[in-house]
Design an enzyme around this catalytic site. Structure first.
Site, PDB file in Angstrom:
ATOM      1  N   ALA A  44       0.865  -1.198   0.002  1.00 45.34           N
ATOM      2  CA  ALA A  44       0.115  -0.112  -0.125  1.00 45.34           C
ATOM      3  C   ALA A  44       0.829   1.408  -0.018  1.00 45.34           C
ATOM      4  O   ALA A  44       0.548   2.337  -0.897  1.00 45.34           O
ATOM      5  CB  ALA A  44      -0.942   0.148   1.189  1.00 45.34           C
ATOM      6  N   TYR A  45       1.710   1.300   0.856  1.00 45.31           N
ATOM      7  CA  TYR A  45       2.937   2.416   0.931  1.00 45.31           C
ATOM      8  C   TYR A  45       3.562   2.663  -0.473  1.00 45.31           C
ATOM      9  O   TYR A  45       3.523   3.799  -0.960  1.00 45.31           O
ATOM     10  CB  TYR A  45       3.721   2.047   2.003  1.00 45.31           C
ATOM     11  CG  TYR A  45       4.869   3.237   1.960  1.00 45.31           C
ATOM     12  CD1 TYR A  45       6.029   3.420   1.329  1.00 45.31           C
ATOM     13  CD2 TYR A  45       4.618   4.181   2.917  1.00 45.31           C
ATOM     14  CE1 TYR A  45       6.954   4.329   1.073  1.00 45.31           C
ATOM     15  CE2 TYR A  45       5.669   5.228   3.090  1.00 45.31           C
ATOM     16  CZ  TYR A  45       6.703   5.377   2.116  1.00 45.31           C
ATOM     17  OH  TYR A  45       7.564   6.468   2.385  1.00 45.31           O
ATOM     18  N   SER A  88      39.354   4.446  20.362  1.00 45.52           N
ATOM     19  CA  SER A  88      39.662   3.632  19.117  1.00 45.52           C
ATOM     20  C   SER A  88      40.690   2.509  19.470  1.00 45.52           C
ATOM     21  O   SER A  88      40.988   2.328  20.888  1.00 45.52           O
ATOM     22  CB  SER A  88      40.649   4.709  18.264  1.00 45.52           C
ATOM     23  OG  SER A  88      41.626   5.295  18.895  1.00 45.52           O
ATOM     24  N   LYS A 123      37.341  -7.057  11.582  1.00 49.72           N
ATOM     25  CA  LYS A 123      37.300  -5.547  11.970  1.00 49.72           C
ATOM     26  C   LYS A 123      36.301  -4.974  10.657  1.00 49.72           C
ATOM     27  O   LYS A 123      36.977  -4.759   9.647  1.00 49.72           O
ATOM     28  CB  LYS A 123      38.624  -4.924  12.024  1.00 49.72           C
ATOM     29  CG  LYS A 123      38.551  -3.637  12.533  1.00 49.72           C
ATOM     30  CD  LYS A 123      39.886  -2.779  12.732  1.00 49.72           C
ATOM     31  CE  LYS A 123      39.705  -1.452  13.238  1.00 49.72           C
ATOM     32  NZ  LYS A 123      39.114  -0.633  12.083  1.00 49.72           N
ATOM     33  N   ARG A 144      30.283   7.546  17.533  1.00 50.65           N
ATOM     34  CA  ARG A 144      31.802   7.778  18.202  1.00 50.65           C
ATOM     35  C   ARG A 144      31.886   9.016  18.396  1.00 50.65           C
ATOM     36  O   ARG A 144      32.380   9.416  19.431  1.00 50.65           O
ATOM     37  CB  ARG A 144      32.778   6.793  17.520  1.00 50.65           C
ATOM     38  CG  ARG A 144      33.860   7.084  18.504  1.00 50.65           C
ATOM     39  CD  ARG A 144      35.056   6.677  17.890  1.00 50.65           C
ATOM     40  NE  ARG A 144      35.297   5.412  17.946  1.00 50.65           N
ATOM     41  CZ  ARG A 144      36.129   4.306  16.955  1.00 50.65           C
ATOM     42  NH1 ARG A 144      36.555   4.920  16.148  1.00 50.65           N
ATOM     43  NH2 ARG A 144      36.106   2.849  17.294  1.00 50.65           N
ATOM     44  N   LYS A 291      40.612  -9.271  21.475  1.00 54.28           N
ATOM     45  CA  LYS A 291      39.947  -8.758  22.734  1.00 54.28           C
ATOM     46  C   LYS A 291      40.483 -10.033  23.828  1.00 54.28           C
ATOM     47  O   LYS A 291      40.069 -11.122  23.425  1.00 54.28           O
ATOM     48  CB  LYS A 291      38.769  -8.391  22.865  1.00 54.28           C
ATOM     49  CG  LYS A 291      38.209  -7.455  21.724  1.00 54.28           C
ATOM     50  CD  LYS A 291      36.723  -7.326  21.925  1.00 54.28           C
ATOM     51  CE  LYS A 291      36.205  -6.446  20.550  1.00 54.28           C
ATOM     52  NZ  LYS A 291      34.740  -6.292  20.298  1.00 54.28           N
ATOM     53  N   CYS A 412      55.662  33.366   3.965  1.00 60.36           N
ATOM     54  CA  CYS A 412      55.697  34.530   4.811  1.00 60.36           C
ATOM     55  C   CYS A 412      57.134  35.088   4.118  1.00 60.36           C
ATOM     56  O   CYS A 412      57.603  36.291   4.284  1.00 60.36           O
ATOM     57  CB  CYS A 412      55.404  34.742   5.959  1.00 60.36           C
ATOM     58  SG  CYS A 412      56.825  33.931   7.011  1.00 60.36           S
TER      59      CYS A 412
END
EC number: 6.5.1.2
Length: 682
Positions: A44-45, A88, A123, A144, A291, A412
């Protein structure tokens, strides 16, 4: 008349019908994405959406209406402070690095040759998020950010179908669950096929999709989630990390099925195995996270700076590519350092288009004999800035000449000198050098400093060029120029108003961030935190720094004795405060701000105390004792003075114990320290 796209007859009043469709679709979006209570099915959407899009296509004058469909935009993302920092990870790249990581754990805990057990997880190359549940209902989600404070993306995270809206009855009343939002390679390809401006890689696509102001856009991007870590909680969840992952699975969170328990010896074979499977995975990974499995050991190990001591990311070998060195640009930093940067013919390295690389310093250029026009081998490892490994002399142009490093500032024109024993050449122009001024202002506004939204490099350069910004204090007077800012090309009243509001929102700042923002040489984020923790308030810090300008003074000795600071950094601080223009800057700047005192950890007998450890401790290693004291709000120094509160003595304590007695400083045994630190008898 019938709309060809939707098959629905053309309404008598297209504008009224489209308004009705917009209202119904908006209600459906809000019910689905925010309330978790759909009011219509997908078919329906989709039918209503197709009809609305067809009407918009047939009536371009109504085109803007449908853009309002979706749950109401959240506006600028609010800030969320993490109860436990989202830090981190330190990286290793070789087996020998991992062996040293394990050895550092043993040294810290005094474990000898005891074997270590790990949980190894791929990871994911995505966006780290924190999910907060109160009374077992999802109430808040945040990125984070800087590790302490992230952006509130709650409504966008609600659109992830993998995210549990509620937790079972056995879950804690309060818990933060950390994870990674990512986009599969398949969904990334599909997304880019429909994008006019394509994303460079799945990680960028995931980050951009999660930070959409309209949750409906996020929902359409098909983001995925892996849960993998714990934040704060009102009660313990499991005794090992492996148990914790199993509990997360039972609660309905997606947990990476490739995670395994491994021994120390099993880490290298597991790393090879995941590396071999990497190309066949439907999501990007850039290494494996290891870990310590025992949560009690994790607690003892704690954190060092911005990373836990109990975990490490073992990254895959660096990606390499060949390209042409088009030029060497000399950049001038906020402390005057002249840094060479390689300008490259753009090349794809590990899914990232690289057009610049670091060359470190003039010695590195000479050692590698890198010349403009050379074919060079480029390396990119993880998040490390790409670097040039070597030039290929056999491909070198015949007219090539060695690069001559400038002895004057390219901005400079001031003399650039290289102090004896240093590898960096520095501009002597100081505050007369526009590049140094601009870089200091950019640093002041940066994410880890004042974090002023809208005050990026381009804006700082523009305002400095107009003469509006010469020092950080000028930033907080820009309200007087709001009309002038609005009149600038590309700005307007709304943008100017938002910038002024963003500046005003940052008039309150922590002492650590303030110290870091000043850009004092060798005072990075961690040293700024050490100073803030030690001196507690701006007034005390400034007074002590000015007094530390006198070599041999109590203030100078105290500064040099702060663990992690030392005499050379103390000299930089004293030098900064010896300059009248720096003191003048602070006199202008500080009255416009509220600098929050550093609040010591509440409730403990060690909070706010200055401690010295001496001798050999039996039940704790020295690093473990120091970390425990600092976690409880204590300041650890290396030398005893009248300002020392406690001296903790172990075996063979030596002269520090005697000096403590002569000064009337309280001397604690190891057992007494354990008691004050809330540790059981050793």
């Amino acid at each position: 008349m019938t709309s060809p796209a939707s098959g629905v007859p053309e309404p008598a009043d297209p504008k009224a019908r489209l308004a009705e469709l917009v209202e119904r679709l908006a209600a459906a979006d809000a019910a689905y994405y925010r309330d978790d209570a759909p009011i219509m099915d997908d078919a329906a959407y989709d039918a209503l959406r197709r009809e609305a899009e067809s009407l918009r296509a047939a009536h371009p004058d109504l085109a803007a209406a449908l853009d309002q469909v979706g749950a109401a935009p959240s506006g600028a993302f609010g800030k969320v402070r993490h109860r436990l920092p989202m830090l981190s990870l330190d990286n290793v790249f070789e087996p020998a690095d991992f062996v040293e990581f394990c050895a550092s754990i043993r040294r810290f805990l005094g474990l000898g040759a005891a074997p270590l057990a790990f949980v190894a997880e791929p990871k994911i190359d995505g966006l780290s998020i924190s999910l907060t549940y109160e009374n077992r209902r999802f109430v808040r989600g945040a990125t984070r950010g800087d590790g302490t404070e992230g952006e509130d993306v709650t409504e966008n995270l609600r659109t992830l179908r993998e995210l549990p809206a509620t937790l079972p009855d056995d879950a804690p009343d309060f818990i933060e669950i950390r994870g990674e939002v990512y986009m599969t390679k398949t969904d990334f390809i599909t997304l880019n096929q429909g994008q006019a401006r394509q994303f460079a890689n799945p990680r960028n696509a995931a980050a951009g999709s999660l930070r959409q102001l309209d949750p409906a856009v996020t929902a359409s991007r098909r983001l995925s989630l892996f849960a993998y870590a714990r934040g704060a909680a009102s009660q313990a969840v499991g005794e090992t990390h492996w148990d914790y992952l199993a509990i997360l699975r039972r609660w309905g969170f997606p947990v990476n099925p490739l995670a395994e328990r491994v021994s120390e010896a099993g880490a290298e074979p597991f790393q090879r195995s995941i590396g071999e499977r990497r190309a066949g995975l439907d999501y990007d990974i850039d290494g494996v996270v290891y870990k310590i499995d025992d949560l009690a050991l994790q607690e003892r190990l704690g954190f060092a700076g911005r990373a836990p001591r109990w975990a490490v990311a073992w990254k895959f070998p660096a990606e390499r590519a060949l390209t042409t060195l088009l030029g060497i640009d000399i950049q001038v930093g906020r402390t005057g350092a002249l840094t060479p940067r390689a300008r490259l013919d753009p090349v794809n390295v590990g899914g990232v288009l690289v057009s610049h690389a670091t060359l470190h310093n003039e010695d590195e250029i000479a050692r590698k004999d890198v010349r403009i026009g050379d074919t060079v081998e480029l390396q990119r490892a993880g998040d490390v800035i790409p670097q040039i490994l070597r030039a290929l002399p056999e491909r070198r142009p015949a007219d090539s000449v060695p690069f001559v490093f400038p002895d004057h500032c390219p901005v400079c024109g001031a003399l650039a000198i290289r102090p004896a024993g240093e590898v960096v050449r520095r501009c002597t122009g100081g505050l007369s050098c526009p590049a140094q001024v601009v870089e200091r202002l950019i640093h002041f506004c940066s994410r880890l400093a004042f974090d002023i939204e809208g005050m990026g490099e381009k804006t700082v350069q523009e305002f400095h060029g107009l003469g509006w910004l010469e020092s950080p204090a000028d930033i907080f007077t820009l309200r007087d120029r709001e009309a002038a800012i609005a009149a600038l090309e590309g700005w307007g009243e709304v943008s100017a108003r938002k910038l002024i509001a963003a500046i005003d929102a940052r008039r309150r700042i922590s002492l650590a961030r303030f110290i870091y923002a000043l850009g004092i040489r060798r005072i990075g984020e961690q040293n700024a935190k050490l100073l803030a923790r030690h001196y507690s308030s701006y007034a005390v810090w400034r007074r002590q720094m000015e007094e530390a300008g006198v070599i041999g003074s109590d203030a100078r000795l105290e500064l040099g004795s702060i663990s992690g600071i030392g005499p050379s950094i103390a000299e930089e601080l004293a030098g900064f405060f010896a300059e009248p223009h720096n003191r003048d800057l602070l006199d202008r700047l500080v009255p416009m701000l509220t600098i929050e005192d550093e609040v010591a950890a509440a409730g403990g007998a060690l909070a706010g105390k200055t401690i010295v450890f001496t001798g050999t401790l039996e039940s704790l290693t020295r690093p473990e004792a120091k970390a425990r004291a600092e976690a409880l709000g204590a300041r650890v120094t290396e030398s005893v003075s009248k300002k020392t509160d406690f001296v903790v003595v172990g075996a063979d304590a030596g002269s520090k114990a005697a000096k403590a007695a002569s000064l009337g400083v309280t001397v604690l045994s190891e057992a007494e320290f354990r008691s004050l630190a809330g540790l059981p008898p050793g």
